[in-house]
Design an enzyme around this catalytic site. Structure first.
Site, PDB file in Angstrom:
ATOM      1  N   ARG A 196       0.842  -1.184   0.000  1.00  0.00           N
ATOM      2  CA  ARG A 196       0.000   0.000   0.000  1.00  0.00           C
ATOM      3  C   ARG A 196       0.884   1.243   0.000  1.00  0.00           C
ATOM      4  O   ARG A 196       1.925   1.283   0.653  1.00  0.00           O
ATOM      5  CB  ARG A 196      -0.934   0.011   1.221  1.00  0.00           C
ATOM      6  CG  ARG A 196      -2.069  -1.003   1.132  1.00  0.00           C
ATOM      7  CD  ARG A 196      -3.053  -0.638   0.037  1.00  0.00           C
ATOM      8  NE  ARG A 196      -4.201  -1.542  -0.043  1.00  0.00           N
ATOM      9  CZ  ARG A 196      -4.275  -2.581  -0.848  1.00  0.00           C
ATOM     10  NH1 ARG A 196      -3.244  -2.878  -1.628  1.00  0.00           N
ATOM     11  NH2 ARG A 196      -5.357  -3.342  -0.880  1.00  0.00           N
ATOM     12  N   HIS A 247      -0.960   1.109 -10.012  1.00  0.00           N
ATOM     13  CA  HIS A 247      -1.715   0.108  -9.254  1.00  0.00           C
ATOM     14  C   HIS A 247      -2.228  -0.976 -10.200  1.00  0.00           C
ATOM     15  O   HIS A 247      -3.431  -1.265 -10.267  1.00  0.00           O
ATOM     16  CB  HIS A 247      -2.862   0.735  -8.487  1.00  0.00           C
ATOM     17  CG  HIS A 247      -3.234  -0.037  -7.252  1.00  0.00           C
ATOM     18  ND1 HIS A 247      -3.649   0.553  -6.091  1.00  0.00           N
ATOM     19  CD2 HIS A 247      -3.235  -1.374  -6.997  1.00  0.00           C
ATOM     20  CE1 HIS A 247      -3.906  -0.358  -5.172  1.00  0.00           C
ATOM     21  NE2 HIS A 247      -3.662  -1.553  -5.702  1.00  0.00           N
TER      22      HIS A 247
END
Length: 312
Positions: A233, A281
């Protein structure tokens, strides 16, 4: 009994007897005719969609996320009697594949080769005769010392591939031991271990404890030639500290598939940091085995069995 499936991914789970599946718009409120649903599958669902489900699905028993993270679902306000299950493991293969691609790109200097190609330059520095282990740079995974911080299913999927390519792999987690045949160190010893690491894989989740944990102290402890790959993350990395380390030459290179925030603003100086590879991502985004997970947890819900990866 009714289960609502999102329109963001094709799904066709085998349903227990008496269940029916309805595909709904994952970006819109739940239509009134489906407020009787007992289960909801979440993938790419908007806050509006989740809030509507929490407010109107009075008979809801299960929310099945296809993502590993369920922060948005937990914040939506579902009742305490609703089981929320995470999609842990559904992205292990694809994310580990992407992590390997990022690491190999850095190790084999593919970004520099691409830049040389754009200049129409046959770089003698990047090709030709080279030492296997040059001073101050990692150019092969052979004998490379890799530490995967956050050694869950993704790390355990990636580790054997790295080992097959000649790397020495260890994991780091809350407690020490052996997982999937790999030595795992306790995370409170990571800082002392980092000077011996050639590549740090960051697979950490976003929590209050992990926010900015890969910061100046961690980056300073790594050797100057070390590489950082983050498929966890974005919030776990201090991006200012990372940029400073890359600009100062005290970190060999980095690859990020996640940033804070996302999307990374066009004016953010991180884009221009040297020896940095950013992907948007892209590691996950395609759950593997979603139908089987939905079927398994519906059966458990019906039969009183264990629901996999309950987050709450």
């Amino acid at each position: 009994m009714k289960i609502l499936l999102p329109d963001t991914v094709p799904l066709d789970p085998a349903l227990p007897e008496g269940w029916e599946a309805v595909v709904v718009d994952a970006r819109a409120e739940i239509p009134a005719e489906h407020h009787d649903a007992a289960a909801l599958v979440v993938w790419g669902s908007s806050r509006r969609h989740l809030a509507s489900a929490a407010e109107h699905l009075g008979g809801l028993r299960l929310v099945q996320s296809l993502a590993a993270g369920v922060e948005g679902i937990l914040a939506a306000g579902f009742g305490k009697d609703v089981v929320i299950a995470a999609g842990a493991g559904l992205h292990s293969a694809t994310v580990s594949e992407h992590a390997l691609a990022l690491l190999l790109s850095l190790v084999r200097r593919l970004p520099e080769s691409r830049e040389a190609q754009q200049r129409h330059e046959w770089s003698q520095e990047l090709g030709g005769l080279q030492p296997l282990h040059p001073e101050g740079r990692i150019t092969t995974l052979l004998d490379a010392r890799v530490l995967i911080w956050g050694f869950g299913q993704i790390g355990q999927t990636l580790a054997p591939t790295l080992q097959a390519l000649g790397a020495e792999v260890r994991g780091a987690a809350r407690s020490a031991g052996t997982r999937a045949g790999v030595e795992v160190i306790a995370e409170d010893t990571v800082l002392q271990t980092l000077p011996e690491v050639d590549s740090l894989g960051n697979n950490l989740p976003a929590t209050e404890a992990t926010r900015g944990v890969v910061g100046r102290e961690v980056l300073a402890a790594l050797p100057d030639h070390a590489l950082l790959v983050n498929v966890g993350r974005g919030a776990t990395v201090d991006q200012d500290a990372l940029r400073e380390a890359l600009e100062a030459g005290t970190l060999g290179g980095a690859a990020l598939d996640v940033t804070e925030p996302e999307p990374l603003p066009a004016e953010d100086p991180l884009w221009d940091a040297p020896r940095l590879l950013i992907t948007p991502h892209a590691a996950g985004g395609r759950p593997v085995g979603a139908d089987e997970r939905i079927t398994r947890n519906l059966q458990a819900l019906e039969g009183g069995g264990e629901i996999l990866h309950v987050a709450r």
